[in-house]
Design a protein around this motif. Structure first.
Motif, short mmCIF file in Angstrom:
data_model
loop_
_atom_site.label_atom_id
_atom_site.label_comp_id
_atom_site.label_asym_id
_atom_site.label_seq_id
_atom_site.Cartn_x
_atom_site.Cartn_y
_atom_site.Cartn_z
N MET A 73 0.83 -1.21 0.00
CA MET A 73 0.00 0.00 0.00
C MET A 73 0.86 1.26 0.00
O MET A 73 0.56 2.22 -0.73
CB MET A 73 -0.94 -0.01 1.21
N LEU A 74 1.92 1.26 0.80
CA LEU A 74 2.78 2.44 0.84
C LEU A 74 3.38 2.72 -0.53
O LEU A 74 3.43 3.87 -0.98
CB LEU A 74 3.90 2.24 1.87
N ASP A 95 21.13 -9.07 10.59
CA ASP A 95 20.74 -7.99 9.68
C ASP A 95 19.24 -8.06 9.39
O ASP A 95 18.57 -9.07 9.64
CB ASP A 95 21.53 -8.10 8.37
N ILE A 96 18.73 -7.00 8.84
CA ILE A 96 17.29 -6.89 8.59
C ILE A 96 16.96 -7.35 7.18
O ILE A 96 17.76 -7.19 6.25
CB ILE A 96 16.83 -5.43 8.83
N SER A 97 15.80 -7.94 7.00
CA SER A 97 15.39 -8.42 5.68
C SER A 97 14.74 -7.30 4.88
O SER A 97 14.36 -6.26 5.43
CB SER A 97 14.42 -9.60 5.82
N LEU A 98 14.59 -7.53 3.59
CA LEU A 98 14.06 -6.48 2.70
C LEU A 98 12.67 -6.04 3.11
O LEU A 98 12.37 -4.84 3.12
CB LEU A 98 14.04 -7.00 1.25
N SER A 99 11.81 -6.97 3.49
CA SER A 99 10.42 -6.61 3.80
C SER A 99 10.32 -5.74 5.04
O SER A 99 9.34 -5.01 5.22
CB SER A 99 9.57 -7.87 3.99
N MET A 100 11.33 -5.81 5.92
CA MET A 100 11.31 -5.03 7.16
C MET A 100 12.26 -3.83 7.12
O MET A 100 12.38 -3.10 8.10
CB MET A 100 11.69 -5.94 8.34
N ARG A 101 12.91 -3.64 5.98
CA ARG A 101 13.92 -2.58 5.91
C ARG A 101 13.34 -1.19 6.12
O ARG A 101 14.06 -0.25 6.47
CB ARG A 101 14.67 -2.66 4.58
N CYS A 102 12.05 -1.06 5.91
CA CYS A 102 11.41 0.24 6.16
C CYS A 102 11.62 0.70 7.60
O CYS A 102 11.77 1.90 7.86
CB CYS A 102 9.92 0.18 5.83
N SER A 158 14.12 4.36 11.41
CA SER A 158 14.94 4.63 12.60
C SER A 158 16.09 5.59 12.26
O SER A 158 16.46 6.43 13.08
CB SER A 158 15.48 3.32 13.18
N LEU A 159 16.64 5.48 11.05
CA LEU A 159 17.70 6.40 10.64
C LEU A 159 17.16 7.82 10.50
O LEU A 159 17.81 8.79 10.86
CB LEU A 159 18.32 5.92 9.33
N ILE A 160 15.94 7.93 9.95
CA ILE A 160 15.30 9.25 9.84
C ILE A 160 15.05 9.81 11.24
O ILE A 160 15.27 10.99 11.50
CB ILE A 160 13.98 9.14 9.05
N HIS A 161 14.59 8.93 12.15
CA HIS A 161 14.26 9.36 13.50
C HIS A 161 15.46 9.97 14.21
O HIS A 161 15.34 11.04 14.84
CB HIS A 161 13.76 8.15 14.31
#
Length: 237
Positions: free
Chosen positions: A8-9, A219-226, A231-234
Motif C-alpha cells: 500500500m505504501l 541484519d534486517i530483511s528487505l520486507s522489514m527494511r522500512c 529509525s535512521l530518519i528518527h
C-alpha cells in the motif's frame, strides 16, 4: 497485513490510488476469530495466524487515513482496531505481552535466523522485544488515529510503562544495544530499529550506530527494511 502494508505504501506514491487499499483493509476487518487477532490472510479456511501481523494492521490503517483522509471508513472499522489491540493488551504480564502459544500461532517477524518463529536451532522466548516494541508503536498509532478522528483515548498514556519494561528486560548495558529476548543471546537490527521508533532507546543515535556495526547482530530483511530506514530518519530529526 504486513505484506499489504508495504504494498500500500508503494501504491500511494506510485499510483495515488486508495480504492483498492480500502477494499483490502475492509475485507481484513471482517475477520472474526475468537482470539480477536487477524488470520494469516482473509478469507481463509484454516485457523492459522501470525500475531505480529495483527499489530501491523493498525499501522497500515493509520497510514491509509494519513494518505487518503478517509475518516468515514476508519471510523467504521475503529471498533475492530480497538478489539485487535485489546487482544494483546489484556495478556500483559508485569507490563509485557508474551508470545502466543499453540499450533495455530506462528510467531513470525521476518525471514532471518531467530526471527522466523520456527524455533529451528533456538528456543522461542516467552517475551521478546519485537512483539512489545510493535505494541508500543501501535499505541502511538491508535493515538494518532484518535486525534484525526477527534476521539478521546488514553492509548499514548500506556507507552511510558511498556517502554520502561522494554528497557528493563531487553537492554544489554555491555553491548549498548537491545537484545531480542531477556536472556540476551540474540540481537537484531529489526529489534533495535523498533526500540528506537517506539521511544524505548534512551540513546537512539548510539543504539543505531552499534546495531549497524557490532558483530553478531542479525541484519534486517528487505520486507522489514522500512523500519531500519525510519529509525535512521528518527535519529536525524
Amino acid at each position: 497485513c504486513m505484506d499489504s502494508r508495504n504494498q500500500m505504501l508503494c501504491g500511494y506514491y506510485a499510483f495515488g490510488e486508495y480504492k483498492f487499499p480500502r477494499s483490502c483493509l475492509e475485507l481484513i476487518s471482517k475477520d472474526d476469530r475468537k482470539d480477536r487477532l487477524l488470520s494469516i490472510c482473509y478469507p481463509v479456511n484454516n485457523d492459522y495466524c501470525i500475531p505480529s501481523f495483527s499489530i501491523h494492521y493498525i499501522t497500515e490503517c493509520m497510514e491509509y487515513l494519513q494518505y487518503s483522509g478517509d475518516k468515514a471508513f476508519i471510523e467504521e472499522i475503529y471498533p475492530k482496531l480497538e478489539s485487535v489491540l485489546s487482544a494483546f493488551l489484556e495478556r500483559r504480564e508485569n507490563g509485557l505481552v508474551p508470545i502466543f502459544e499453540g499450533k495455530q500461532y506462528w510467531n513470525f517477524y521476518e525471514w532471518s535466523n531467530g526471527l522466523d518463529g520456527n524455533g529451528t536451532g533456538y528456543e522461542l522466548p516467552k517475551f521478546d522485544i519485537i512483539m512489545n516494541a510493535l505494541i508500543s508503536i501501535a499505541l502511538e498509532n491508535m493515538g494518532k488515529i484518535g486525534d484525526m478522528l477527534g476521539k478521546q483515548n488514553q492509548y499514548r498514556d500506556m507507552i511510558p510503562e511498556i517502554n520502561r519494561r522494554i528497557r528493563e528486560e531487553f537492554w544489554d548495558d555491555e553491548k549498548g544495544i537491545f537484545a531480542d529476548c531477556p536472556d540476551k543471546t540474540r540481537y537484531s537490527v529489526l529489534g533495535n530499529s523498533l526500540a528506537i521508533l517506539c521511544g524505548a532507546a534512551e540513546d537512539p543515535k548510539g543504539v543505531c550506530e552499534r546495531m549497524l556495526n557490532l558483530e553478531g547482530v542479525t541484519d534486517i530483511s528487505l520486507s522489514m527494511r522500512c523500519f531500519k530506514h525510519l529509525s535512521l530518519i528518527h535519529i536525524s530529526e
